[in-house]
Scaffold this motif. Sequence first.
Motif, PDB file in Angstrom:
ATOM      1  N   ASP A 217       4.119   0.912  11.857  1.00 10.99           N
ATOM      2  CA  ASP A 217       3.043   1.191  12.915  1.00 10.99           C
ATOM      3  C   ASP A 217       1.806   1.808  11.670  1.00 10.99           C
ATOM      4  O   ASP A 217       0.419   2.078  12.386  1.00 10.99           O
ATOM      5  N   LEU A 218       2.340   1.181   9.757  1.00 13.33           N
ATOM      6  CA  LEU A 218       1.379   1.767   9.080  1.00 13.33           C
ATOM      7  C   LEU A 218       0.274   0.576   8.673  1.00 13.33           C
ATOM      8  O   LEU A 218      -1.318   0.692   7.990  1.00 13.33           O
ATOM      9  N   VAL A 219       0.083  -0.627   9.894  1.00 15.32           N
ATOM     10  CA  VAL A 219      -0.615  -1.936   9.718  1.00 15.32           C
ATOM     11  C   VAL A 219      -2.007  -1.069   9.691  1.00 15.32           C
ATOM     12  O   VAL A 219      -2.337  -0.172  10.783  1.00 15.32           O
ATOM     13  N   GLY A 220      -3.055  -1.317   8.971  1.00 19.25           N
ATOM     14  CA  GLY A 220      -4.623  -0.894   9.474  1.00 19.25           C
ATOM     15  C   GLY A 220      -4.301   0.596   9.097  1.00 19.25           C
ATOM     16  O   GLY A 220      -5.705   0.644   9.233  1.00 19.25           O
ATOM     17  N   ARG A 221      -3.959   1.019   8.173  1.00 20.61           N
ATOM     18  CA  ARG A 221      -3.790   2.954   7.772  1.00 20.61           C
ATOM     19  C   ARG A 221      -4.838   2.791   6.432  1.00 20.61           C
ATOM     20  O   ARG A 221      -5.182   1.516   5.655  1.00 20.61           O
ATOM     21  N   ARG A 222      -5.987   3.726   6.340  1.00 21.98           N
ATOM     22  CA  ARG A 222      -6.564   4.060   5.174  1.00 21.98           C
ATOM     23  C   ARG A 222      -6.055   4.133   4.160  1.00 21.98           C
ATOM     24  O   ARG A 222      -5.049   5.131   4.205  1.00 21.98           O
ATOM     25  N   VAL A 223      -5.762   4.156   3.316  1.00 20.48           N
ATOM     26  CA  VAL A 223      -5.407   4.768   2.279  1.00 20.48           C
ATOM     27  C   VAL A 223      -6.393   4.652   0.670  1.00 20.48           C
ATOM     28  O   VAL A 223      -7.133   4.126   0.670  1.00 20.48           O
ATOM     29  N   LYS A 224      -6.382   5.773   0.398  1.00 20.53           N
ATOM     30  CA  LYS A 224      -7.269   6.059  -1.325  1.00 20.53           C
ATOM     31  C   LYS A 224      -6.636   5.185  -2.635  1.00 20.53           C
ATOM     32  O   LYS A 224      -5.526   5.553  -2.415  1.00 20.53           O
ATOM     33  N   LYS A 225      -7.202   5.071  -3.639  1.00  8.62           N
ATOM     34  CA  LYS A 225      -6.777   4.744  -4.284  1.00  8.62           C
ATOM     35  C   LYS A 225      -7.020   5.435  -5.847  1.00  8.62           C
ATOM     36  O   LYS A 225      -8.745   5.716  -6.352  1.00  8.62           O
ATOM     37  N   VAL A 226      -6.664   5.624  -6.810  1.00 11.14           N
ATOM     38  CA  VAL A 226      -6.103   6.719  -7.935  1.00 11.14           C
ATOM     39  C   VAL A 226      -6.202   5.131  -8.815  1.00 11.14           C
ATOM     40  O   VAL A 226      -4.839   5.306  -9.367  1.00 11.14           O
ATOM     41  N   TYR A 227      -6.344   5.142 -10.182  1.00  9.71           N
ATOM     42  CA  TYR A 227      -6.072   5.022 -10.752  1.00  9.71           C
ATOM     43  C   TYR A 227      -6.097   6.060 -12.035  1.00  9.71           C
ATOM     44  O   TYR A 227      -7.320   6.592 -13.022  1.00  9.71           O
ATOM     45  N   MET A 228      -4.735   6.123 -12.605  1.00  8.21           N
ATOM     46  CA  MET A 228      -4.388   6.901 -13.794  1.00  8.21           C
ATOM     47  C   MET A 228      -4.847   6.721 -15.245  1.00  8.21           C
ATOM     48  O   MET A 228      -4.623   5.379 -15.200  1.00  8.21           O
TER      49      MET A 228
END
Length: 237
Positions: free
Chosen positions: A137-148
């Motif tokens: 059910d996480l398909v299509g979930r919005r995710v942020k990206k952080v590059y360390m």
Amino acid sequence: MKHWIFIGACDKRELLMYLGRILAANRKRVLLVDTSKELRYRYAMGMESDGLPIAEFCGMDVATGFADSLDLYRALDEGGESELAYDYILYDMDNGSFGHKDLWEGADEIVWVTGLGRYALEKGREQFVSLLELYPDLVGRRVKKVYMHSVDSQLTDEYISSFVSSLPICWEAKAVRIPLDEGNVAVRLEGEHAGTIEIRRITRAYKRVLIELVEELTKWDRGLTRKAVRYADRRRA
């Protein structure tokens, strides 16, 4: 209560401790959850390996050594507490199995935190593949990206994103980049050995990125966020 999940194959302690410190500086009750088997946060806090499973540190509570999220909730309940008593819970996830289905699907934010090395990027993809298998059910979930620890290089955001862009995730277009700076590394290392967090000593560039990320996650306005960072600057463990 809001809960954020940070996942990725890199050391996320520095980022999450700074975020927790800023949230706590704005009089929010914060729980930071270390899901690693190595109990990494205890070392960052200067604690003994057999320290308390939930300990106060720099204005927030830090939980370590729990088998899964239900184990954590039981411990809170036995101590007369509840996860609902916190304004924010930050989960440093090494894998999807620590959290149950409702934890992942009900997360207010999911953030992919990654280094730019090939191992971190490939491993991050593997983590999301496993996560989607566990929780379709996480398909299509919005995710942020952080590059360390980002550096000037020919590794474009398009190239970095290509490691995960084929996954059925709604990736936010703009990534937050945490710049690599020798002075910031020194502050983190010295803080670990002193058992404290010293936001006041990190560079202005790093503070600007933290302000941007806190605003995106909390929806606070710029004035409130800057005030929280200034107060976090002044507070000492």
